[in-house]
Design an enzyme around this catalytic site. Structure first.
Site, PDB file in Angstrom:
ATOM      1  N   GLY A 100       0.840  -1.192   0.000  1.00 16.11           N
ATOM      2  CA  GLY A 100       0.000   0.000   0.000  1.00 16.11           C
ATOM      3  C   GLY A 100       0.872   1.237   0.000  1.00 16.11           C
ATOM      4  O   GLY A 100       1.948   1.264   0.587  1.00 16.11           O
ATOM      5  N   CYS A 101       0.416   2.292  -0.682  1.00 17.87           N
ATOM      6  CA  CYS A 101       1.202   3.517  -0.722  1.00 17.87           C
ATOM      7  C   CYS A 101       0.771   4.502   0.345  1.00 17.87           C
ATOM      8  O   CYS A 101       1.383   5.547   0.510  1.00 17.87           O
ATOM      9  CB  CYS A 101       1.104   4.174  -2.108  1.00 17.87           C
TER      10      CYS A 101
END
Length: 257
Positions: A100-101
């Protein structure tokens, strides 16, 4: 430190401070994002986030909501109409992955760079002086910022009657989402104006609301300009105290006589 209720600030000795708490935004029992936010206008936040992030297409698709005060934060729970709920669950399945960013509940680079629909209308026309007028009007309508000097604001400005709605929050995205909720997703007939720099995520949110013009108190990023140009949004930033910079689609600004 004594909390003053959900007014957006706390008193710490002689100093008023902006209140900031974790707010979990949940839809159909699934938490989509946890945002650090000012703990007021949470109902508008829940609705506005759903609209600007494409979870729902119309306010009616958020069929009911519940705001739960927890010891160290707030949980905002919304329930979706069947068709919106099905689309939301499918979106969640597509987002599942090991990486996930960390952008506002977005779990992939592709989702962060989502392509929003181009704005279909091209009817708004503003005087050349309107962008600076809108920014000045918004700055004059920030009671929380005047008290704590730590918050952002967003507003909808119309040439005929100035600011018709505003929202404040410690987060610039949150302020725009709260405004979207107050407007029930309808930004037509006016320009969105924000107190921050112009980033691509603000452009995306403005486009999801169908806004033709987005005005910011700061400059724009290159990616924001590219996205605004693609989706037919007039993007305007503050260049100096007396001048604004038109980045894209200047046809909506009338030339000075």
């Amino acid at each position: 430190m004594t909390k003053t209720g959900r007014s957006g600030w706390r008193q710490s000795g002689p100093f008023p401070l902006a209140d900031e708490v974790p707010v979990a935004l949940s839809y159909d029992g699934v938490t989509q994002a946890v945002m650090m936010a000012t703990p007021d206008d949470i109902e508008a936040f829940l609705l506005g986030f759903a609209l600007t992030e494409g979870i729902i297409e119309t306010p009616a698709q958020l069929t009911r909501h519940e705001i739960v005060d927890l010891e160290r934060g707030i949980e905002a729970r919304g329930w979706l109409a069947p068709e919106a709920g099905s689309a939301f669950r499918e979106r969640r399945r597509a987002m599942m992955g090991p990486v996930g960013c960390g952008l506002c509940g977005i779990d992939s680079i592709a989702q962060a760079l989502r392509e929003v629909p181009a704005i279909a209308t091209n009817s708004l026309r503003l005087d050349a002086s309107a962008p600076c007028q809108a920014l000045e009007a918004l700055r004059a309508c920030q009671p929380l910022q005047d008290k704590v000097r730590a918050t952002h604001a967003a507003g909808l400005w119309r040439s005929d009657n100035g600011l018709v709605a505003t929202a404040e929050d410690v987060g610039r995205h949150n302020a725009l989402d709260k405004l979207a909720g107050k407007l029930k997703g309808d930004a037509s007939g006016g320009a969105l104006v924000v107190t921050s720099r112009l980033s691509v995520d603000l452009v995306q949110k403005a486009a999801m609301l169908g806004a033709e013009v987005l005005i910011g108190a700061g400059a724009a990023t290159a990616l924001a300009v590219d996205e605004a140009d693609r989706c037919n949004l007039t993007l305007i930033g503050r260049a100096s105290a007396q001048e604004c910079q038109i980045y894209t689609h200047p046809e909506r600004l009338l030339e000075e006589a």
